[in-house]
Design a protein around this motif. Structure first.
Motif, PDB file in Angstrom:
ATOM      1  N   GLU A  66       0.798  -1.230   0.000  1.00 45.45           N
ATOM      2  CA  GLU A  66       0.000   0.000   0.000  1.00 45.45           C
ATOM      3  C   GLU A  66       0.830   1.279   0.000  1.00 45.45           C
ATOM      4  OE1 GLU A  66      -3.269  -0.169  -0.853  1.00 45.45           O
ATOM      5  OE2 GLU A  66      -2.694  -2.279  -1.013  1.00 45.45           O
ATOM      6  N   TRP A  67       2.160   1.173   0.047  1.00 47.63           N
ATOM      7  CA  TRP A  67       2.941   2.379  -0.191  1.00 47.63           C
ATOM      8  C   TRP A  67       2.669   2.830  -1.630  1.00 47.63           C
ATOM      9  CZ3 TRP A  67       8.331   3.371   2.272  1.00 47.63           C
ATOM     10  CH2 TRP A  67       8.299   3.067   3.637  1.00 47.63           C
ATOM     11  N   VAL A  68       2.668   4.132  -1.813  1.00 48.21           N
ATOM     12  CA  VAL A  68       2.456   4.679  -3.154  1.00 48.21           C
ATOM     13  C   VAL A  68       3.816   5.048  -3.738  1.00 48.21           C
ATOM     14  CG1 VAL A  68       1.336   6.488  -4.489  1.00 48.21           C
ATOM     15  CG2 VAL A  68       0.198   5.554  -2.470  1.00 48.21           C
ATOM     16  N   VAL A  69       4.060   4.589  -4.950  1.00 49.78           N
ATOM     17  CA  VAL A  69       5.379   4.802  -5.555  1.00 49.78           C
ATOM     18  C   VAL A  69       5.268   5.271  -7.004  1.00 49.78           C
ATOM     19  CG1 VAL A  69       6.594   3.094  -4.126  1.00 49.78           C
ATOM     20  CG2 VAL A  69       5.470   2.357  -6.245  1.00 49.78           C
ATOM     21  N   GLU A  70       6.350   5.912  -7.440  1.00 48.61           N
ATOM     22  CA  GLU A  70       6.553   6.173  -8.862  1.00 48.61           C
ATOM     23  C   GLU A  70       7.768   5.358  -9.285  1.00 48.61           C
ATOM     24  OE1 GLU A  70       5.680  10.783  -8.995  1.00 48.61           O
ATOM     25  OE2 GLU A  70       7.016  10.150 -10.644  1.00 48.61           O
ATOM     26  N   VAL A 101       9.356   7.112  -3.536  1.00 48.23           N
ATOM     27  CA  VAL A 101       8.223   6.901  -2.644  1.00 48.23           C
ATOM     28  C   VAL A 101       7.358   8.161  -2.632  1.00 48.23           C
ATOM     29  CG1 VAL A 101       7.500   6.507  -0.260  1.00 48.23           C
ATOM     30  CG2 VAL A 101       9.461   5.263  -1.202  1.00 48.23           C
ATOM     31  N   VAL A 102       6.093   8.008  -3.006  1.00 49.06           N
ATOM     32  CA  VAL A 102       5.170   9.152  -3.038  1.00 49.06           C
ATOM     33  C   VAL A 102       4.453   9.276  -1.702  1.00 49.06           C
ATOM     34  CG1 VAL A 102       3.102  10.089  -4.157  1.00 49.06           C
ATOM     35  CG2 VAL A 102       4.834   8.904  -5.516  1.00 49.06           C
ATOM     36  N   SER A 103       4.091   8.136  -1.121  1.00 44.97           N
ATOM     37  CA  SER A 103       3.341   8.163   0.125  1.00 44.97           C
ATOM     38  C   SER A 103       3.560   6.841   0.856  1.00 44.97           C
ATOM     39  CB  SER A 103       1.863   8.379  -0.198  1.00 44.97           C
ATOM     40  OG  SER A 103       1.092   8.432   0.966  1.00 44.97           O
ATOM     41  N   GLU A 104       3.926   6.936   2.118  1.00 48.85           N
ATOM     42  CA  GLU A 104       4.145   5.708   2.895  1.00 48.85           C
ATOM     43  C   GLU A 104       2.814   5.216   3.465  1.00 48.85           C
ATOM     44  OE1 GLU A 104       7.217   6.113   5.781  1.00 48.85           O
ATOM     45  OE2 GLU A 104       8.641   6.985   4.332  1.00 48.85           O
TER      46      GLU A 104
ATOM     47  N   ILE B 371      -5.300  17.231   0.483  1.00 47.17           N
ATOM     48  CA  ILE B 371      -4.150  16.733   1.245  1.00 47.17           C
ATOM     49  C   ILE B 371      -4.157  15.216   1.164  1.00 47.17           C
ATOM     50  CG2 ILE B 371      -3.175  16.538   3.567  1.00 47.17           C
ATOM     51  CD1 ILE B 371      -4.579  19.260   4.154  1.00 47.17           C
ATOM     52  N   ASN B 372      -2.989  14.604   0.888  1.00 51.01           N
ATOM     53  CA  ASN B 372      -2.953  13.143   0.849  1.00 51.01           C
ATOM     54  C   ASN B 372      -2.072  12.540   1.944  1.00 51.01           C
ATOM     55  OD1 ASN B 372      -0.762  14.180  -0.770  1.00 51.01           O
ATOM     56  ND2 ASN B 372      -0.303  12.061  -1.305  1.00 51.01           N
ATOM     57  N   ASN B 373      -1.471  13.388   2.769  1.00 54.96           N
ATOM     58  CA  ASN B 373      -0.631  12.894   3.863  1.00 54.96           C
ATOM     59  C   ASN B 373      -1.434  12.824   5.155  1.00 54.96           C
ATOM     60  OD1 ASN B 373       1.138  13.686   6.345  1.00 54.96           O
ATOM     61  ND2 ASN B 373       2.556  12.745   4.883  1.00 54.96           N
ATOM     62  N   HIS B 374      -1.416  11.665   5.787  1.00 60.68           N
ATOM     63  CA  HIS B 374      -2.226  11.415   6.973  1.00 60.68           C
ATOM     64  C   HIS B 374      -1.998  12.440   8.083  1.00 60.68           C
ATOM     65  CE1 HIS B 374      -3.011   9.558  10.942  1.00 60.68           C
ATOM     66  NE2 HIS B 374      -4.067   9.051  10.341  1.00 60.68           N
ATOM     67  N   PHE B 393     -12.681   6.764  10.613  1.00 62.24           N
ATOM     68  CA  PHE B 393     -12.988   5.863   9.501  1.00 62.24           C
ATOM     69  C   PHE B 393     -12.341   6.386   8.213  1.00 62.24           C
ATOM     70  CE2 PHE B 393     -15.846   4.074   6.207  1.00 62.24           C
ATOM     71  CZ  PHE B 393     -15.846   2.741   6.585  1.00 62.24           C
ATOM     72  N   TYR B 394     -12.608   7.628   7.911  1.00 61.26           N
ATOM     73  CA  TYR B 394     -12.033   8.298   6.730  1.00 61.26           C
ATOM     74  C   TYR B 394     -10.509   8.274   6.749  1.00 61.26           C
ATOM     75  CZ  TYR B 394     -10.759  12.845   4.402  1.00 61.26           C
ATOM     76  OH  TYR B 394     -10.205  13.865   3.657  1.00 61.26           O
ATOM     77  N   LEU B 395      -9.929   8.545   7.921  1.00 61.45           N
ATOM     78  CA  LEU B 395      -8.467   8.657   8.015  1.00 61.45           C
ATOM     79  C   LEU B 395      -7.754   7.341   7.736  1.00 61.45           C
ATOM     80  CD1 LEU B 395      -8.129  11.095  11.060  1.00 61.45           C
ATOM     81  CD2 LEU B 395      -7.327  11.518   8.711  1.00 61.45           C
ATOM     82  N   GLN B 396      -8.468   6.220   7.878  1.00 62.30           N
ATOM     83  CA  GLN B 396      -7.855   4.927   7.533  1.00 62.30           C
ATOM     84  C   GLN B 396      -7.292   4.934   6.121  1.00 62.30           C
ATOM     85  OE1 GLN B 396      -9.989   1.203   8.267  1.00 62.30           O
ATOM     86  NE2 GLN B 396     -11.403   2.336   9.563  1.00 62.30           N
ATOM     87  N   ALA B 397      -8.030   5.549   5.210  1.00 67.44           N
ATOM     88  CA  ALA B 397      -7.581   5.576   3.813  1.00 67.44           C
ATOM     89  C   ALA B 397      -6.186   6.186   3.716  1.00 67.44           C
ATOM     90  CB  ALA B 397      -8.561   6.358   2.948  1.00 67.44           C
ATOM     91  N   PHE B 398      -5.933   7.167   4.572  1.00 64.43           N
ATOM     92  CA  PHE B 398      -4.667   7.903   4.510  1.00 64.43           C
ATOM     93  C   PHE B 398      -3.565   7.194   5.280  1.00 64.43           C
ATOM     94  CE2 PHE B 398      -8.140  10.601   3.538  1.00 64.43           C
ATOM     95  CZ  PHE B 398      -7.685  11.366   2.484  1.00 64.43           C
ATOM     96  N   LYS B 399      -3.953   6.299   6.185  1.00 61.94           N
ATOM     97  CA  LYS B 399      -2.958   5.463   6.873  1.00 61.94           C
ATOM     98  C   LYS B 399      -2.353   4.470   5.902  1.00 61.94           C
ATOM     99  CE  LYS B 399      -4.402   5.095  11.687  1.00 61.94           C
ATOM    100  NZ  LYS B 399      -5.091   4.198  12.623  1.00 61.94           N
ATOM    101  N   TYR B 400      -3.153   4.056   4.924  1.00 60.80           N
ATOM    102  CA  TYR B 400      -2.712   2.964   4.062  1.00 60.80           C
ATOM    103  C   TYR B 400      -2.358   3.420   2.656  1.00 60.80           C
ATOM    104  CZ  TYR B 400      -4.582   0.552   8.062  1.00 60.80           C
ATOM    105  OH  TYR B 400      -4.836   0.162   9.349  1.00 60.80           O
ATOM    106  N   GLY B 401      -1.762   4.616   2.555  1.00 65.39           N
ATOM    107  CA  GLY B 401      -1.185   5.001   1.279  1.00 65.39           C
ATOM    108  C   GLY B 401      -2.156   5.660   0.320  1.00 65.39           C
ATOM    109  N   MET B 402      -2.029   6.985   0.201  1.00 63.91           N
ATOM    110  CA  MET B 402      -2.894   7.724  -0.727  1.00 63.91           C
ATOM    111  C   MET B 402      -2.025   8.570  -1.649  1.00 63.91           C
ATOM    112  SD  MET B 402      -6.224   7.495  -0.731  1.00 63.91           S
ATOM    113  CE  MET B 402      -7.170   9.020  -0.835  1.00 63.91           C
TER     114      MET B 402
END
Lengths: 444, 444
Positions: A66-70, A101-104, B371-374, B393-402
């Motif tokens: 689930e890390w986001v990468v380029e 790494v775009v987003s961890e 914003i895509n960083n948690h 609930f919403y913030l989970q998406a950002f925990k797992y890579g956005m």
């Protein structure tokens, strides 16, 4: 993102360098090699970091699902014996030339594609929706609703937007949510677009809508949810409910054939087959079904006003074995069990020109002919113990000329469930609302 | 209805006998002749009862507008000098051979195509929706929403169903309707699908939804309604808000060209032209617009956090005169005026990578990068005085890579209003909900 190549298009770039962006789906370390499955909105591809790329390896070692990468990479054809013809990109592999790494991502709560119990699944939806199976289910759902609208629009049905805030618990069922409106007034959430789509028949003759409806039903089953998407249509100048059934079957046939065509990969992932819809499906009166059940099983449900879930399952099994059909239509439910606007059969008094369409053991559609005469409608409203004044807005349509008409409503989520043979409607519902849950469990 | 011919297809039956069914649109008595305009879902045709048909005349004399009839008739070509090339069926006429009344209608409250005041129009909607103009407006609306979905699906956006019952007044705006949920819990009606469509970016990368949203705003203007259909989209892997704007303009261009193609008759009926969308539209920062207004009009609104309605009208007029564009995008609204999830521009601190798209004097779309960083998102939630727990609930998406992402929302009704240059959004809303009205005026 400039020059980014979508994963589904990588085949066109063999032996070229490309920029790919997406999520790490899986990382596998094989001795000095690191394999990464990269996922974007269009598909998945396998990528490899070769042992001589020290810098890249040190980054790749940290990457987790689930890390986001380029990724900068060369697109290579796989050696013959490594080809997997069953999957997208099974004949290519990316050789990674650079990673950014775009987003961890945090450590996952559990593996993405593992089966978890329904509450864990629902609690973690922003994550669990990313699993291969769930992505397949809701991709199919998007194609179902898309084709539903397309096929009806192609047949000159006009789409309209049906309101959700309504002024009354119109059908008197009581299963309605109350809303605090302005100035201490109470509004209600629509349990169906029924009254509005009848009004719209007066405007366009043939209409459809895909609209959220709300049912304040307290039961928590594998078949019910408190908010769902209803696929509705209504058409004028019919002879009777059979004309409605014909349009409905045409619509379902079109959806099934579209899904079979567009969702081959998803059906494979879900390891399922679509329901069988032969040229003619069995159509039986409720009482005929009950007689049949009595004759075949010995169980006497004749005279009951409705079918029990077990009877619905039985007749579906029978229809499949006898007629090769996963669909069966049951007509002529009694007036007492149907809403006030349902048309009574002049040739079969106290029974209605209505139907339920069953699929794989449960009702997926309710439909039929409606009353189109103003005065008859007013009488029926009164007979149901309702107040015609509450319906004065709706009744205007009938004051100003309404043709014989009818239509249907069916839940998108249950349709998805049955098409894909899932065990719980919640598995076919994005963010299901239930008695104890709105996204998260509601605290006590 | 067996063998019925739709009115739009009558041309194919010249010199033949047909069965037509529909509503009486107009009856005109000309001495011994009676002319009837018959309307069905597909169009309108003129029919005539000749003086020698005594039986038919005696029925035809009773017919009034909105009665529903079945007609047996011969399709005749009109004499050359009677041809009206401007309208459907302007070159044919039905010679009536038989009439059957299917459904009578009360006397009309007023003539169907007459202009009435807005309250009368709304009070009588089941009837007023049948007017030629209103039918044209909502036909165009159905094509707008249909093409919106089609063009996005063609570009690999996945449709999803966004929930309407939500657990919290998520964006803290306060303009939210409360719902009595189960067990004395309160739920709320979604004011936008924003949080869910961001979650869905994690699932499919590019998503869209057309969903009802609810705003408990007390103002009653020509621009606001309390329930509307929001056309939303969200896409991942963008560089910044400009990528979002490009996708949006592509979408609007596609809708405009579709409507121009499919709705020529409707645009003629409404006597209107679609807005001008040149290859490039003007894109300006809020502060640039304010400086321009100051320079050109002398009015100093620099430093204001938003544009007043009069400023929006001014800049639209300017864009049309200067650039030939009915659209203008205004970017970089201040952080203070935008929701917590809006992306701040690192190169222009305290201003956001967001935009409003204006058309013909008003904002029709709001969009931008998110914003895509948690951790940044949690900080912004706190800065706005909101509780991150409400967003777990919403913030989970950002925990797992956005990935970097953004999107837009636009109201279907306002879009329809502006495309057709209507003076009130309620004229582009089926069954508008407002502070004092749900279908009928709410009694005190």
């Amino acid at each position: 993102m400039q020059n980014r190549v979508l994963i589904k298009n990588l085949k066109e770039y063999i032996d070229s360098e490309v920029l790919v962006a997406g999520w790490i789906n899986v990382r596998r370390d094989h001795g000095k090699l690191i394999f990464l499955d990269i996922r974007d909105g269009s598909g998945i591809v396998q990528a490899v970091v070769l042992p001589d790329k020290k810098d890249i390896l040190s980054t790749a070692e940290k990457l987790r699902p689930e890390w986001v990468v380029e990724i900068k990479a060369k697109v290579n054809r796989r050696p013959e014996k490594m080809i997997n013809a069953e999957i997208l990109n099974g004949d290519i592999e990316l050789e990674i030339l650079g990673v950014e790494v775009v987003s961890e991502a945090d450590e996952l709560p559990f593996e993405k594609d593992v089966e978890v119990n329904i509450d864990t699944y629902l609690d973690n939806m922003p994550f669990t929706l990313r699993s291969e199976k769930t992505r397949a289910i809701f991709k199919v759902q998007s194609e179902i609703v898309g084709e539903y609208r397309r096929t009806l629009a192609d047949r000159s049905f006009i789409e309209y937007q049906s309101p959700k805030l309504v002024g009354d618990d119109a059908e008197g069922g009581g299963n309605v949510f109350k809303v605090d409106y302005f100035n201490d007034k109470t509004a209600f959430l629509a349990t169906s677009p029924q009254l509005y789509k009848q009004i719209m028949v007066g405007v366009y003759e043939k209409v459809f809508t895909t609209s959220t409806v709300f049912r304040a039903e307290k039961h928590s089953t594998t078949r019910h949810i408190n908010e769902y998407t209803s696929l509705d249509a209504e058409l004028g100048f019919i002879k009777d409910h059979n004309d409605v059934l014909i349009e409905l079957i045409k619509t379902i046939r079109s959806i099934l054939s579209h899904v079979a065509d567009k969702c081959q990969d998803e059906l494979k992932v879900l390891n399922t087959t679509l329901p069988k819809l032969p040229q003619d499906i069995p159509v039986m009166k409720l009482r005929e079904v009950q007689e049949l059940i009595k004759k075949e099983t010995g169980e006497d449900c004749t005279g009951e006003p409705d079918l029990e879930p077990s009877h619905e399952r039985w007749i579906c099994k029978y229809a499949l074995e006898k007629f090769g059909s996963d669909f069966v239509a049951v007509t002529h439910y009694p007036v007492s069990k149907r809403p006030f606007y349902t048309y009574e059969d002049e040739d079969d008094l106290s029974f209605t020109k209505s139907f339920d369409l069953l699929c794989r053991g449960v009702e997926i559609t309710t439909g039929g002919q409606r009353i189109n005469n103003h005065d008859q409608l007013v009488d029926k409203i009164k007979e149901k113990g309702l107040d015609p004044k509450s319906f004065s807005f709706y009744l205007q349509a009938f004051k100003y000329g309404m043709p014989p008409h009818g239509g249907w409503g069916m839940g998108l989520e249950r349709l998805t469930q049955k098409f894909l043979d899932l065990d719980n409607v919640k598995k076919a519902t994005l963010f299901p609302r239930e008695i104890n849950r709105i996204d998260s469990l509601l605290s006590k």
